[in-house]
Design an enzyme around this catalytic site. Sequence first.
Site: not given
Ligand SMILES: NC(=O)c1ccc[n+]([C@@H]2O[C@H](COP(=O)([O-])OP(=O)(O)OC[C@H]3O[C@@H](n4cnc5c(N)ncnc54)[C@H](OP(=O)(O)O)[C@@H]3O)[C@@H](O)[C@H]2O)c1
Length: 287
Positions: A47, A52, A77, A108
Amino acid sequence: MDLNSRVELNNGVSMPLLGLGVFRAHGGEEARSAVRTALENGYRMIDTARIYCNERSVGRGVRDSMVAREDIFIITKLWKDDFDNPRRGLEQSLERLGMDYVDQFLLHWPFKGFEKAWLELEKLCSEGLCRSIGVSNFKIHHLEELKEAGASVVPQVNQVECHPYNHETELINWCRRRNIVVQAYAPLGGVGNTVLSDPRITTLADYYKVTPAQLVLRWNMQRGVAVIPKSVRAERILENSRVFGFELSQDDMDVMSDINSNLRRAYDPDKIDQRPAGTFPKIIEED
Ligand SMILES: NC(=O)c1ccc[n+]([C@@H]2O[C@H](COP(=O)([O-])OP(=O)(O)OC[C@H]3O[C@@H](n4cnc5c(N)ncnc54)[C@H](OP(=O)(O)O)[C@@H]3O)[C@@H](O)[C@H]2O)c1
């Protein structure tokens, strides 16, 4: 369920239930190697998004992995700058990705003009430039407004913030009744989250002999919600994919329900057009 498990979208396309998110994975080696690591270890969905600033690196990581393009589900997106011309937005994303189609193209946010942009997405999908289309950060009223604006396609997906502190149960049930699959973004609670250290989560994780991240990903998938956890660390990319060897009991699913506090960390989608322009991420072109 396993890492190859897929859900059928309302247009017949099948989408993996678990993928890698790459928001805040820096364009360049960081995003490229995260994508490659994920694909080499069985992930089949990535994704990304224009904003990004890592689509080029995602494309490179896909090619590095040697996994066949048709076996991978790529999501990108449309950013607000291109809401007046979604075709241009998608064509430029495809150029950066080095691909001739994406598997899913999402609006988005419900930025001003989303209704008109959606009608363009319908055309792009019918032309095969994307295999499915959807929205992100849409509330129920935004989805209803699409229909009122003359949409002939029901979005295949709605990608929203969804984790143990923000369940979105009403939205999920509404979408399910209309055959719209919900994808959870920030499924681990997002950057700097406290979800994974919440004693209610760590206690349950200990009981199942899994990590807190595995527990919360599995919980969402058992609710029929697809997940796209982000990590750029190989050990966590692997950890987050090992969620298929256990199952939460109904009692523990109920315990999880009690944790909800409707705590959204992202902007309120109803106020996204009022967000000061300077607070959005800046677009930085990759090499
Ligand atoms: N559509 C939208 O508006 C929108 C908004 C936000 C996000 N997204 C999408 O959703 C994805 C996920 O959301 P997100 O990146 O905001 O948050 P997330 O996946 O909930 O959390 C990511 C955070 O958690 C850490 N992490 C990952 N695996 C872990 C584990 N097993 N144990 C402990 N910490 C861990 C990562 O650090 P490290 O990388 O250092 O491991 C990072 O700091 C995004 O990457 C994006 O593709 C979409």
